[in-house]
Design an enzyme around this catalytic site. Structure first.
Site, PDB file in Angstrom:
ATOM      1  N   ARG A  79       2.835  46.769  68.606  1.00  0.00           N
ATOM      2  CA  ARG A  79       2.795  48.100  67.984  1.00  0.00           C
ATOM      3  C   ARG A  79       1.632  48.921  68.554  1.00  0.00           C
ATOM      4  O   ARG A  79       1.651  50.150  68.511  1.00  0.00           O
ATOM      5  CB  ARG A  79       2.699  47.989  66.460  1.00  0.00           C
ATOM      6  CG  ARG A  79       2.718  49.333  65.742  1.00  0.00           C
ATOM      7  CD  ARG A  79       3.197  49.215  64.302  1.00  0.00           C
ATOM      8  NE  ARG A  79       2.461  48.221  63.554  1.00  0.00           N
ATOM      9  CZ  ARG A  79       1.308  48.457  62.896  1.00  0.00           C
ATOM     10  NH1 ARG A  79       0.761  49.654  62.940  1.00  0.00           N
ATOM     11  NH2 ARG A  79       0.713  47.498  62.226  1.00  0.00           N
ATOM     12  N   ASP A 204      11.082  70.034  74.363  1.00  0.00           N
ATOM     13  CA  ASP A 204      12.055  68.960  74.491  1.00  0.00           C
ATOM     14  C   ASP A 204      12.743  69.129  75.845  1.00  0.00           C
ATOM     15  O   ASP A 204      13.485  70.087  76.057  1.00  0.00           O
ATOM     16  CB  ASP A 204      13.074  69.028  73.348  1.00  0.00           C
ATOM     17  CG  ASP A 204      14.043  67.857  73.346  1.00  0.00           C
ATOM     18  OD1 ASP A 204      14.265  67.273  74.420  1.00  0.00           O
ATOM     19  OD2 ASP A 204      14.598  67.542  72.280  1.00  0.00           O
ATOM     20  N   LYS A 229      19.060  59.299  76.636  1.00  0.00           N
ATOM     21  CA  LYS A 229      19.975  60.144  77.385  1.00  0.00           C
ATOM     22  C   LYS A 229      19.833  59.912  78.891  1.00  0.00           C
ATOM     23  O   LYS A 229      20.054  58.820  79.377  1.00  0.00           O
ATOM     24  CB  LYS A 229      19.741  61.597  76.992  1.00  0.00           C
ATOM     25  CG  LYS A 229      19.646  61.855  75.475  1.00  0.00           C
ATOM     26  CD  LYS A 229      20.816  61.325  74.690  1.00  0.00           C
ATOM     27  CE  LYS A 229      20.890  61.848  73.256  1.00  0.00           C
ATOM     28  NZ  LYS A 229      19.867  61.366  72.341  1.00  0.00           N
TER      29      LYS A 229
END
Length: 413
Positions: A79, A204, A229
């Protein structure tokens, strides 16, 4: 630790003749995508190793304390950071010309970490109304619940951003090309406006990818991606990332650790595999997107095509200036509204009716019935998301086959 890399640009640089040394050039995009910054695995592995470990040994209590407090070099807990994930962060940061990056378990993990980490109660955010549905829900449902005001723009023009700015504006959000209308925002102009008002600009860059567009070089402060994507590129992994200056990324790092949108090391390896072929894939996506857009624009059953590569697109001039290519995303409106849109997507044979985008195969959605249902109907109307709109993620199939498939679907519907 988030990785720090030397900023890189899309093209080759002029020779560096300072001190009379040898000329220095920056490798091209595909070379950087394949080789990164030149790091080599000490054991000779050509493919980066997968460190599928949650925790890492430290030699002394003092070393463990330093790593837990984000000081020192090394790894502590996945993490906090992982070698495989860090390799991905370094590669994407290099391609975006960023100093640092943090990879996350999804695109929304990156977007949420950035937005929630940068704003506080009483702050104001400006963003387009037509954005990715989950981003819209973050802006309209989550932020107001925490006392953050949001202004949504019907059209993401520079003038609209300027009119919406307030003394309390802390974050200006840009999605260009945006989802699903492929509107284009002038990143450099909006970033200047935000900077002059003391606000940060977040872009973005999922639709464009760093191959087609580099927002940081145009003045943006942070770039976010859904790595699911184009950078992953194979519809087999979910991931996200945010990139920017080392100072900003370190500022957001505690939020990342607390929120916990951790990217699994194997998923990081899958995305890194995709990044290495990003340039060659985007060349084909760009070509196929342009070809299909031109075909649809000439079809009598198509009312309107949204693709920045078409000369009559309202953002074409800006796209030519700030993008290398126009991408593989387009949307078009069929005559006949909702029912006609449904009939067309259901009549396609080669293109796959599925959500998401950026994969090898062509994917289609009907936003009014699927990907934009979370946006209030009145907001869909104001944003221009019409009932007959079809969004297409153009794949890398042979362009003739794609044109034939859309032709038969339009004829049948």
């Amino acid at each position: 630790m988030p990785v720090t890399v030397r900023a890189a640009s899309c093209g080759r640089q002029p020779p560096d003749r300072a001190g009379g040394g040898e000329a220095v050039t920056v490798p091209g995009f595909n070379t950087r995508a394949v080789h990164g910054d030149g790091w080599r695995d000490p054991l000779g592995a050509v493919s980066p190793p997968i460190y599928e470990s949650t925790t890492f040994r430290y030699r002394t209590v003092a070393e463990g304390a330093a790593l837990g407090a984000d000081r020192g070099e090394g790894y502590y807990y996945t993490r906090w950071g992982n070698p495989t994930t860090q390799a991905l962060e370094a590669r994407v940061a290099l391609l975006e010309g960023a100093e640092a990056a943090i990879a996350t378990g999804s695109g929304m993990g990156a977007i949420s970490t950035v937005v929630l980490g940068l704003v506080r109660r009483g702050d104001h955010v400006v963003a387009p109304r037509a954005v990715y549905q989950a981003t819209y829900e973050l802006l309209t449902q989550v932020l107001p619940a925490y006392g953050v005001e949001v202004t949504l723009l019907d059209r993401p023009a520079v003038e609209a951003y300027e009119a919406a700015l307030r003394p309390t504006t802390r974050l200006v959000y840009v999605e260009t090309p945006n989802n699903p209308l492929l509107d284009i925002t002038d990143i450099a102009a909006v970033a200047r406006l935000a900077r002059d008002r003391g606000a940060l600009t977040v872009v973005d860059n999922t639709f464009a990818t760093p191959y087609n567009q580099q927002p940081l070089a145009l003045g943006a402060d942070l770039v976010v991606h859904s790595l699911t994507k184009y950078l992953g590129g194979h519809a087999d992994v979910t991931a996200g990332i945010f990139c920017g200056s080392r100072e900003l990324v370190l500022r957001l790092r505690p939020h990342f650790r607390i929120f916990g949108p951790v990217l699994d090391p194997f998923a990081a390896w899958l995305v890194l595999r995709g990044v290495r072929t990003l340039g060659v894939r985007m060349e084909r996506h760009n070509q196929n997107g342009q070809r299909l857009a031109e075909f649809l624009a000439a079809h009598p059953r198509v009312e309107r095509v949204h693709y920045p590569g078409l000369p009559d697109h309202p953002g074409h001039a800006v796209a030519r200036r700030q993008m290398r290519g126009y991408g593989g995303m387009l949307s078009f409106e069929v005559r006949g509204g909702f029912e006609a849109g449904v009939r067309v997507v259901e009549a396609l044979r080669l293109a796959t009716m599925a959500v998401s985008l950026g994969s090898l195969e062509t994917l289609v959605t009907h936003p009014a019935s699927t990907t934009s249902v979370g946006i209030r109907p009145e907001d869909r109307v104001r944003a221009g998301i019409r009932e007959g709109l079809i969004r297409v993620s153009v794949g890398i199939e042979d362009a003739d086959d794609l044109v034939e498939d859309f032709a038969q679907a339009l004829d049948r519907a």
